[in-house]
Design a protein around this motif. Structure first.
Motif, PDB file in Angstrom:
ATOM      1  N   UNK A  64     -56.966  10.793  44.734  1.00  0.00           N
ATOM      2  CA  UNK A  64     -56.360  11.330  43.850  1.00  0.00           C
ATOM      3  C   UNK A  64     -56.400  11.015  42.027  1.00  0.00           C
ATOM      4  N   UNK A  65     -57.137  11.946  41.466  1.00  0.00           N
ATOM      5  CA  UNK A  65     -57.573  12.291  39.848  1.00  0.00           C
ATOM      6  C   UNK A  65     -55.745  12.063  39.317  1.00  0.00           C
ATOM      7  N   UNK A  66     -55.052  12.659  39.937  1.00  0.00           N
ATOM      8  CA  UNK A  66     -54.116  12.384  39.116  1.00  0.00           C
ATOM      9  C   UNK A  66     -52.826  11.652  38.862  1.00  0.00           C
ATOM     10  N   UNK A  67     -52.404  11.138  39.778  1.00  0.00           N
ATOM     11  CA  UNK A  67     -51.627  10.568  40.537  1.00  0.00           C
ATOM     12  C   UNK A  67     -51.832   9.096  39.808  1.00  0.00           C
ATOM     13  N   UNK A  80     -63.165  10.447  37.415  1.00  0.00           N
ATOM     14  CA  UNK A  80     -61.824  10.991  38.294  1.00  0.00           C
ATOM     15  C   UNK A  80     -61.890  12.749  38.959  1.00  0.00           C
ATOM     16  N   UNK A  81     -61.633  13.042  38.620  1.00  0.00           N
ATOM     17  CA  UNK A  81     -61.668  14.730  37.870  1.00  0.00           C
ATOM     18  C   UNK A  81     -62.673  15.230  38.384  1.00  0.00           C
ATOM     19  N   UNK A  82     -63.832  14.303  37.452  1.00  0.00           N
ATOM     20  CA  UNK A  82     -64.467  14.987  37.894  1.00  0.00           C
ATOM     21  C   UNK A  82     -65.624  15.521  38.767  1.00  0.00           C
ATOM     22  N   UNK A  83     -65.117  13.932  40.199  1.00  0.00           N
ATOM     23  CA  UNK A  83     -65.488  13.764  40.637  1.00  0.00           C
ATOM     24  C   UNK A  83     -64.114  14.298  42.404  1.00  0.00           C
ATOM     25  N   UNK A  84     -63.231  14.588  42.309  1.00  0.00           N
ATOM     26  CA  UNK A  84     -62.419  15.349  43.051  1.00  0.00           C
ATOM     27  C   UNK A  84     -62.618  16.511  42.500  1.00  0.00           C
ATOM     28  N   UNK A  85     -63.355  17.516  41.769  1.00  0.00           N
ATOM     29  CA  UNK A  85     -63.925  18.965  42.257  1.00  0.00           C
ATOM     30  C   UNK A  85     -64.610  19.181  42.841  1.00  0.00           C
ATOM     31  N   UNK A 128     -47.219  11.608  30.922  1.00  0.00           N
ATOM     32  CA  UNK A 128     -48.369  10.820  30.247  1.00  0.00           C
ATOM     33  C   UNK A 128     -49.755  11.796  30.832  1.00  0.00           C
ATOM     34  N   UNK A 129     -49.433  12.311  32.344  1.00  0.00           N
ATOM     35  CA  UNK A 129     -50.461  12.095  32.678  1.00  0.00           C
ATOM     36  C   UNK A 129     -50.028  14.231  32.605  1.00  0.00           C
ATOM     37  N   UNK A 158     -38.450  13.971  41.922  1.00  0.00           N
ATOM     38  CA  UNK A 158     -39.994  14.116  41.852  1.00  0.00           C
ATOM     39  C   UNK A 158     -40.947  14.828  40.914  1.00  0.00           C
ATOM     40  N   UNK A 159     -42.193  14.855  41.782  1.00  0.00           N
ATOM     41  CA  UNK A 159     -43.343  15.797  41.053  1.00  0.00           C
ATOM     42  C   UNK A 159     -44.292  16.262  42.317  1.00  0.00           C
ATOM     43  N   UNK A 160     -44.425  17.112  42.060  1.00  0.00           N
ATOM     44  CA  UNK A 160     -45.461  17.125  42.970  1.00  0.00           C
ATOM     45  C   UNK A 160     -47.183  17.532  41.880  1.00  0.00           C
ATOM     46  N   UNK A 161     -48.163  16.885  42.898  1.00  0.00           N
ATOM     47  CA  UNK A 161     -50.081  16.872  42.675  1.00  0.00           C
ATOM     48  C   UNK A 161     -50.631  17.907  43.077  1.00  0.00           C
ATOM     49  N   UNK A 162     -51.084  18.927  43.286  1.00  0.00           N
ATOM     50  CA  UNK A 162     -51.345  19.692  44.022  1.00  0.00           C
ATOM     51  C   UNK A 162     -52.905  19.410  44.164  1.00  0.00           C
ATOM     52  N   UNK A 163     -53.619  18.840  43.468  1.00  0.00           N
ATOM     53  CA  UNK A 163     -54.359  19.670  43.143  1.00  0.00           C
ATOM     54  C   UNK A 163     -55.715  18.033  44.466  1.00  0.00           C
TER      55      UNK A 163
END
Length: 432
Positions: A64-67, A80-85, A128-129, A158-163
């Motif tokens: 969950x790099x976004x959440x 976190x984003x680099x690893x999730x990718x 913020x995100x 709510x919101x969706x974080x698809x990645x």
């Protein structure tokens, strides 16, 4: 630091050679590093009397790099984003190397607020995100229930974080162990009490909370209690997405598994015990059922507590010790050990084999912490730095009340803090 050498599959009970790399700790981070180093042709030994028995045995496995992008943690968010990718390719490679299913799922994560107050608090973080350019899509209550009909009618939005995806850590660790051993890494089922016991050209400490005693680094235990439920009759859960929610001020996550298991967590406590408390179980169940009423009919199959390896700035410690260039730290991942497994393994393996540190490592270097006497005028109060004392043999440990020890002299070096700027953003207006 090293060039390639022959791999080996010798006895797991002793090491008949000087290893190129010794990994101390066989959680997901340590095993992934061992696997990657062995694939480079290095002779690798992994020391751990009970592989996979640390924080990963309790973890939910959210990627969950976004959440998990929080105010003031922009460098960490980038890692976190680099690893999730890297996770999709990492999962494919590991599945092929081990022949094992990882429980890797890509449905995405729904972030929800139960009440108007919950939603206001959540929207501040989501704004913020989104202001960071992260993929966060706001959803109205009807749109949320189109995604997940099992959500409670009371949920306000709510919101969706698809990645933001998920993996099952209890499947991940055995798969990593198999892949590492097939690549030639040797597992030594013995504890390491002091780094002088390790005979290798380079030692990588991936021992979680145990890294404090081995290295003097300010790694402290952060307790987390978690529940495991199971859908009735062995059926799959009645929802597909990971749900991260605010429910009457309580933050929880609910993670569905294909086999019917549901993980519900988790507390964050500055304590070093692993006792499960009735109050924590009550709070988690109440919040989970408030968001997903069908959970009230699920079987409660496990209540467990684990210890996350935390640091004073909530970021991992990655790289050589300031006074020991032959000892690398890969610890202090706190809530993010599973998602950060691929990038940590790649960065540390590259450092071992080339001696060159990737720029991604710079904000997480062990040298960002310096020893300093506690400042009695600090307004933060006791325990603000949550740390141990470098070089003096004192490490973070339990206080007299069972809480994690604090105030022993560690501080972040000037300019090292990962300050992300203002807590609010003009994007917030888009959520009102």
């Amino acid at each position: 630091m090293l060039t390639g050498g022959p791999s080996t599959t010798e006895s797991v009970n002793k090491v008949p050679f000087l290893a190129d790399v010794a990994v101390v700790g066989a959680g997901p981070i340590g095993l992934a590093i061992a696997w990657r180093c062995a694939l480079r042709g290095l002779r690798v030994v992994v020391h751990d009397p009970a592989p996979g028995s640390g924080a990963s045995a309790v973890a939910a496995g959210m990627l969950s790099p976004v959440a998990e992008a929080y105010f003031g943690e922009r460098h960490l968010t980038g890692l976190l984003l680099a690893s999730a990718a890297r996770w999709p390719a990492f999962a494919d490679e590991l599945t092929e190397a081990s022949g094992a299913d990882l429980g890797y799922r890509t449905e995405g994560t729904l972030m929800v607020g139960l009440t108007a107050d919950d939603l206001a608090e959540a929207r501040r973080l989501w704004a913020y995100q989104q202001g960071l350019g992260l993929p966060v899509t706001p959803l109205r209550p009807t749109e949320l229930r189109d995604q997940e009909p099992a959500l409670a009618p009371r949920v306000r939005g709510g919101a969706l974080a698809p990645t933001d995806h998920q993996v099952d850590p209890r499947l991940l660790v055995p798969a990593l162990r198999t892949a590492a051993q097939r690549a030639g890494a040797v597992l030594v089922p013995q504890a390491v009490g002091h780094l002088s016991e390790v005979d290798a050209r380079v030692t990588v400490v991936t021992a979680g909370c145990g890294a404090a005693a081995l290295t003097g680094l300010p790694v402290r235990p952060v307790k987390g209690q978690i529940l495991r439920l199971r859908a009735p009759g062995g059926a799959a859960p009645g929802f597909r997405h990971v749900i991260r929610g605010y429910a009457d001020g309580e933050q929880v996550y609910v993670v569905p598994r294909a086999d019917g298991e549901v993980v519900l967590g988790a507390t964050v406590e500055e304590r070093s015990d692993t006792t499960v408390t009735a109050g924590a179980v009550l709070r988690l169940l109440r919040a989970g059922v408030d968001l997903l009423p069908e959970l009230a009919e699920y079987d409660l199959v496990e209540t467990v507590a684990g210890l996350r390896p935390g640091t004073p700035d909530n970021a991992p410690i990655l790289g050589p010790l300031p006074d020991r260039p032959d000892v690398l730290a890969a610890t202090g991942h706190h809530r993010h050990g599973i998602v950060l497994t691929p990038v940590t393994a790649d960065l540390i393996t590259d450092l071992v084999t080339t001696g060159m540190a990737d720029p991604l490592l710079t904000p997480f270097d062990p040298g960002r912490f310096v020893a300093a006497a506690p400042d009695p005028s600090s307004a933060a109060g006791p325990g603000a730095d949550g740390s141990g004392e470098k070089g003096g043999g004192r490490v973070a440990g339990p206080g007299p009340d069972g809480s994690a020890g604090h105030g022993t002299g560690w501080r972040a070096a000037p300019g090292a803090a990962d300050v992300g700027g203002a807590d609010r953003t003009t994007e917030e207006d888009r959520w009102s």
